[in-house]
Scaffold this active site. Structure first.
Site, short mmCIF file in Angstrom:
data_model
loop_
_atom_site.label_atom_id
_atom_site.label_comp_id
_atom_site.label_asym_id
_atom_site.label_seq_id
_atom_site.Cartn_x
_atom_site.Cartn_y
_atom_site.Cartn_z
N LYS A 1 0.88 -1.19 0.08
CA LYS A 1 0.12 -0.02 -0.04
C LYS A 1 1.02 1.26 -0.02
CE LYS A 1 -4.02 0.87 2.44
NZ LYS A 1 -5.09 0.93 1.35
N1 PMP Z 1 -7.85 -1.85 -3.15
C1 PMP Z 1 -7.25 -0.58 -2.90
C2 PMP Z 1 -6.66 0.27 -3.86
C3 PMP Z 1 -7.58 -0.11 -1.38
O1 PMP Z 1 -6.91 0.96 -1.19
C4 PMP Z 1 -8.03 -0.96 -0.54
C5 PMP Z 1 -8.21 -0.32 0.90
N2 PMP Z 1 -7.34 -0.75 1.69
C6 PMP Z 1 -8.75 -2.26 -0.76
C7 PMP Z 1 -8.33 -2.44 -2.26
C8 PMP Z 1 -9.38 -2.97 -0.12
O2 PMP Z 1 -8.48 -3.40 0.72
P1 PMP Z 1 -8.76 -3.80 2.47
O3 PMP Z 1 -10.05 -4.72 2.51
O4 PMP Z 1 -7.62 -4.51 3.10
O5 PMP Z 1 -9.22 -2.49 3.11
#
Ligand code: PMP
Length: 334
Positions: free
Chosen positions: A175
Site C-alpha cells: 500500500k
Molecule cells: N484496493 C485498494 C486500492 C485499496 O486502497 C483498498 C483499501 N485498503 C482495498 C482494495 C481493500 O483492501 P482492504 O479490504 O484490505 O481494506
C-alpha cells in the site's frame, strides 16, 4: 511588505466531513499530542510519496459498550509486507503494533466508529529520489468514520478512464502512498461524472478494482473476483467476504480474469474494503446490475459482515478485538 495572514480556525472545504481527528497520536512508538507530530515540508515522502500506510476500522457497539478493532493483525501483517517490499525499516512487531493501536484508541477514549491510519514514510529532509539512506518515521492516528462511508444501499459505478498501474511499474502488493494518485483521479472523475465510485481496469483492459475497494461479481450463480495477478491490492475484506460466501452459499468464490462486458451482464456485484465495508453495486456505466436493486446475496453479505465487525455476530471471533477491558470502570464522558 508581506503580512502573515490571520490563522483560519473555521472549517474549510478540506476539513474531514466526519469530524475532527482525535488529538493524541503515536509518533515512533510514543503517544504525543498531534501538535507535536509535525512533518517538514521538505520531507522526502511529501514530494515523492515514498512510504506505506494502512487503514483499519474500529466499530463501536452501543449495546455492549465496547469498541471492536477489525482485522488488526491482518492489517499489520500487510504493513510489514509493504515495508519489506519498499525497504523501509519497521522495528515494531505485528503484535506490538496491534497493542499500540488499542492504546491509541484508549488514550483518545474513542467510543464511536473510527478509522486508524498507520503511516511509515521517509521523513528525512532529503530531496533525492531514492528509498535508501533517508530517515523514516512511523505514525498512527485515529479519526471518526461512521459505518457508512459509501452508500452501502447501492453504489453507482463508472468504469474509469484511469487504469491500475501494473506490478512492473509500482509494487501492487504494497500500500504505497504515492501510488494512490491514479485512484484519486479515478474517484474524482467518477463523482464529477455523477457516479459514486470508479472501477479501474488493468493496463490490458481486465477488471481490477474500485478506487479503494475490491470487486466481486455474481454471474450464472457463481461469485468471481479478479486475482491478485490482475494488479489489485488483495484486500483483507475481500478475503473475509470470500470466506463468508463459501460459508453461507457452500460455493467457492472463483479468482479469475473478468472482462468489462461481464460487469454489464452480472446478476449481482459488490465492493468490499476497510472503508467501504461491503457495498452492493446497483449500476455500472448507466446499466442496471441485475434488476437495479441491491442483490439479495450482496445484502446478506453486507449485513453479516457488519454484524461480525460490530461484535453482534460471534461466529468469527478471530476478526475482531475488544479495545476496552469492560471490567474496568467506564471513564467520565463515555
Ligand atoms: N484496493 C485498494 C486500492 C485499496 O486502497 C483498498 C483499501 N485498503 C482495498 C482494495 C481493500 O483492501 P482492504 O479490504 O484490505 O481494506
Amino acid at each position: 511588505m508581506n503580512t502573515v495572514p490571520a490563522r483560519e480556525n473555521a472549517p474549510t472545504a478540506s476539513a474531514n466531513p466526519f469530524g475532527t481527528a482525535y488529538p493524541i497520536v503515536n509518533l515512533n512508538g510514543k503517544l504525543v499530542h498531534t501538535d507535536e507530530a509535525r512533518v517538514s515540508i521538505h520531507a522526502n515522502a511529501l514530494s515523492y510519496g515514498t512510504g506505506t500506510f494502512e487503514g483499519i476500522r474500529a466499530f463501536w457497539n452501543p449495546r455492549s459498550r465496547q469498541l471492536y478493532l477489525l482485522e488488526a493483525v491482518e492489517h499489520y501483517r500487510r504493513f510489514h509486507r509493504s515495508a519489506r517490499i519498499l525497504g523501509l525499516p519497521l522495528s515494531f512487531s505485528v503484535d506490538k503494533l496491534v497493542d499500540m493501536t488499542c492504546e491509541l484508541l484508549r488514550a483518545n477514549d474513542v467510543r464511536a466508529d473510527a478509522y486508524i491510519r498507520p503511516l511509515l514514510f521517509l521523513s528525512g529532509e532529503v530531496l533525492t529520489v531514492k528509498m535508501h539512506g533517508i530517515e523514516a518515521r512511523l505514525t498512527m492516528a485515529a479519526s471518526p468514520l461512521p459505518g457508512s462511508y459509501i452508500n452501502t444501499d447501492g453504489v453507482r459505478c463508472m468504469v474509469s478512464t484511469w487504469r491500475r498501474p501494473p506490478d512492473v511499474s509500482t509494487p501492487i502488493r504494497a500500500k504505497v502512498i504515492g501510488s494512490y494518485v491514479g485512484n484519486a483521479l479515478a474517484k474524482t472523475e467518477a463523482v464529477q461524472s455523477g457516479y459514486d465510485e470508479a472501477i479501474m481496469l488493468t493496463a490490458d483492459g481486465f477488471v481490477a478494482e474500485a478506487s479503494t475497494s475490491n470487486i466481486l461479481v455474481r454471474s450464472d450463480g457463481e461469485w468471481s473476483t479478479p486475482p491478485p495477478t490482475d494488479d489489485i491490492l488483495a484486500g483483507i475484506t475481500r478475503r473475509r467476504v470470500m470466506e463468508l460466501v463459501a460459508e453461507t452459499t457452500g460455493k467457492t468464490v472463483i479468482e479469475r480474469r473478468i472482462q468489462r462486458s461481464e460487469l454489464y451482464s452480472a446478476d449481482e456485484m459488490l465492493l468490499c474494503g476497510t472503508a467501504a465495508a461491503v457495498a452492493p453495486v446497483v449500476e455500472v456505466d448507466g446499466r442496471s446490475v441485475g434488476d437495479g436493486k441491491p442483490g439479495e446475496q450482496s445484502v446478506m453479505l453486507r449485513n453479516l459482515f457488519l454484524a461480525i465487525a460490530r461484535g453482534d455476530d460471534p461466529s468469527h471471533p478471530e476478526s475482531t478485538m475488544a479495545v476496552y477491558d469492560n471490567n474496568s470502570p467506564v471513564s467520565a464522558g463515555a
